[in-house]
Design a protein around this motif. Structure first.
Motif, short mmCIF file in Angstrom:
data_model
loop_
_atom_site.label_atom_id
_atom_site.label_comp_id
_atom_site.label_asym_id
_atom_site.label_seq_id
_atom_site.Cartn_x
_atom_site.Cartn_y
_atom_site.Cartn_z
N ARG A 20 57.95 66.78 49.44
CA ARG A 20 58.94 67.81 49.79
C ARG A 20 58.94 67.93 51.32
NH1 ARG A 20 56.01 73.51 49.02
NH2 ARG A 20 53.84 72.85 48.87
N PRO A 21 59.99 68.49 51.90
CA PRO A 21 60.07 68.53 53.36
C PRO A 21 58.98 69.40 53.99
CG PRO A 21 61.94 69.68 52.38
CD PRO A 21 61.23 69.00 51.27
N TYR A 55 66.76 65.44 54.77
CA TYR A 55 66.90 66.88 54.46
C TYR A 55 67.66 67.64 55.56
CZ TYR A 55 62.82 65.51 51.63
OH TYR A 55 61.94 64.87 50.78
N GLU A 58 69.62 70.87 54.46
CA GLU A 58 68.69 71.89 53.98
C GLU A 58 67.93 72.53 55.13
OE1 GLU A 58 65.02 72.05 50.74
OE2 GLU A 58 66.24 70.24 50.92
#
Length: 197
Positions: A20-21, A55, A58
């Motif tokens: 995940r980032p 990403y 986001e």
């Protein structure tokens, strides 16, 4: 010539090992990236650039700063070298004399240390200043425009370490006041959170 400092926050990676980032991980009630941006925002006479890639949408939605200069690295999947290269390309166009490169996932570093690094660099005759964590040398690092052309040659996932090594006679080394933590895994993130308790 008057000095003109650009701050380059590199936050374009996909955090593959974490899954995940990492830029959006929470730290002291804020994302790691916003924490980093807020930290460097107090530096006077400088302009901050943010390199995004994976990403991007986001992360942009999560940004608190509305004045930061976002650079889209569409070749982010090539690795760190491509992000530094993209950032330096933009910075060079705007006639900056020096660049401070930082990563968003070193939250333990204090603004006091970064100010000391900058002051030490400008009071020195050296044209590179690098942070040392014992045997590891890394970011934050400052380069004079003399080395922008070398940074523009970076490829793949290589950072600027080989440039620091090649020009070590022109490099000021400053010891970090905190240990090096690379938040690449969930375990490393949990270890970071434990340090803050």
């Amino acid at each position: 010539m008057d000095k003109k400092l650009a701050i380059l926050i590199v936050a374009a990676g996909a955090s593959k090992r974490l899954g995940r980032p990492k830029q959006l991980l929470k730290w002291r009630g804020e994302t790691l990236l916003n924490h980093c941006i807020e930290k460097v925002s107090v530096l006077e006479e400088s302009t901050t650039f943010l390199i995004l890639g994976a990403y991007k949408n986001e992360i942009e939605d999560s940004l608190k700063s509305k004045t930061i200069n976002v650079i889209d690295n569409q070749n982010w999947n090539e690795g760190l070298g491509s992000s530094i290269r993209e950032g330096i390309y933009h910075i060079k166009q705007k006639k900056y004399t020096d660049v401070l490169i930082v990563l968003s996932d070193l939250p333990l570093l204090s603004i006091h240390y970064i100010k000391v690094l900058i002051a030490s660099y400008y009071s020195s005759s050296k044209k590179i200043a690098v942070t040392s964590y014992g045997n590891v040398k890394g970011v934050p690092v400052i380069f004079n425009e003399r080395y922008f052309s070398d940074l523009l040659q970076l490829k793949g996932d290589e950072g600027a370490k080989k440039i620091v090594q090649k020009f070590k006679e022109d490099t000021l080394v400053l010891e970090s006041d905190v240990p090096y933590i690379d938040i690449d895994t969930e375990e490393a993130y949990l270890a970071l959170l434990q340090l803050d308790k």
